[in-house]
Design an enzyme around this catalytic site. Sequence first.
Site, short mmCIF file in Angstrom:
data_model
loop_
_atom_site.label_atom_id
_atom_site.label_comp_id
_atom_site.label_asym_id
_atom_site.label_seq_id
_atom_site.Cartn_x
_atom_site.Cartn_y
_atom_site.Cartn_z
N THR A 40 2.93 6.56 -6.49
CA THR A 40 2.60 7.07 -7.79
C THR A 40 1.78 6.11 -8.75
O THR A 40 1.14 6.64 -9.72
CB THR A 40 3.92 7.30 -8.67
OG1 THR A 40 4.66 6.26 -8.57
CG2 THR A 40 4.53 8.47 -7.97
N ASP A 177 2.93 -3.48 -8.05
CA ASP A 177 3.29 -4.62 -6.96
C ASP A 177 3.10 -5.99 -8.22
O ASP A 177 4.03 -6.76 -8.28
CB ASP A 177 2.86 -4.92 -5.78
CG ASP A 177 2.98 -3.88 -4.89
OD1 ASP A 177 3.91 -2.93 -5.05
OD2 ASP A 177 2.31 -3.67 -3.92
MG MG Z 1 0.96 -6.35 -0.43
#
Ligand code: MG
Length: 388
Positions: A40, A177
């Site tokens: 997403t 991330d």
């Molecule tokens: Mg990665």
Amino acid sequence: MAGGADGAAEVAEAFRELYGSPPDGVWAAPGRVNLIGEHTDYNDGFVLPLALPHTTLAAVARRSDGVLRLHSADVVGGVVELRPDALEPGGGGGWSAYPAGAVRALLDAGHAVTGADIHIASTVPTGAGLSSSAALEVVTALACNDLFGLDVPRWQLARLCRRAENLYVGVPCGIMDQTASACCTESHVLHLDTRHLAQRQVPFDLAGEGLRLLVVDTRVQHELGEGAYARRRATCEEGARALGVPALRDIAPDGLEKALAALDEPVVRRRVRHVVTENARVEQVLGLLDRGETRAIGPVLTAGHASLRDDFEVSGPELDLVVASANAAGALGSRMTGGGFGGSAIVLTEEAGADMVAMAVRDAFAAAGHRAPRVFTAVPSAGARRLA
Ligand code: MG
Ligand code: ADP
């Protein structure tokens, strides 16, 4: 330099042996798992990651000649020496492109980083969907931020690290991330709106509720560089274009049927359905957590897995087997986490049943002839920080 139980002293000592003098400091940045909200983040949507206790450590000393010397205890090979200002976009530089790209992204943003010696050592499994890449970028950026007194806020460091991975590594990842590694806090999941970069720390006290979140690393490697991940991204953009919206985030759940009816391509339809329903699942999980109904998120996690498997088509036999075997053994719910195509899955289980669930997954893997998975507990941990 202060020592500590967190590995800082060892990494500092390894630095000294390598470069001949002590580092100016030691920093840590964690890997992450995403509770819900998969694929997403490049659709301007919502994510809900938590930081792992596993961290990438960097012992770092400033330089003033524009040179970066890089060494990692986790890869074979010696010290890599380069000039980040000479880094070419497009990637292909191997592991050093992650930290060098992070430094270069700081330079591109006008920050005076005049070089560094860096030694890396990590406990984040690499290529397991647990974001060792972001941990490496973020630990580098945070160290430079502190050493050069840049005062860049963490959400901005995350943006620069994403730019590093996009431009200098060549992976078209979203912002989740890096933000997770930079901004998560202990005992919380991080609710992130990837369009506005609005953040909220949501209490997630699993132990206090008698629950456990297992991570199952299938040890099947995924290839995210080009290929499937980039194609998923392109298909989502195609869907948004066809629907006349800036991003799939702009399709509300109650507008989904109409949107699907307007799309000709069955593949595009499936990808759009995943993203729209997945954003709704993030909001659903958030509501349940806010009401203290943590156990009730289990079925939502499992529904998210089905969507990733059937509509987004990024799961695989090992990840599907984790979910099937864990749920059959009494887990509250489970799903693949991260980009997919191997990597890791998460399993929410009662603390009391956790060992049985883990054993059931291991048995199922053995029976299917898969390599033994690595199973550990995801304790919601702190984001990037200076250790010494
Ligand atoms: Mg990665
Ligand atoms: P993930 O982020 O899910 O672990 P990626 O493929 O995005 O997987 O990133 C893994 C890559 O990041 C490795 O192949 C390596 O190039 C680099 N990397 C991560 N951690 C380290 C480390 N400790 N030392 C050297 N390189 C690392």
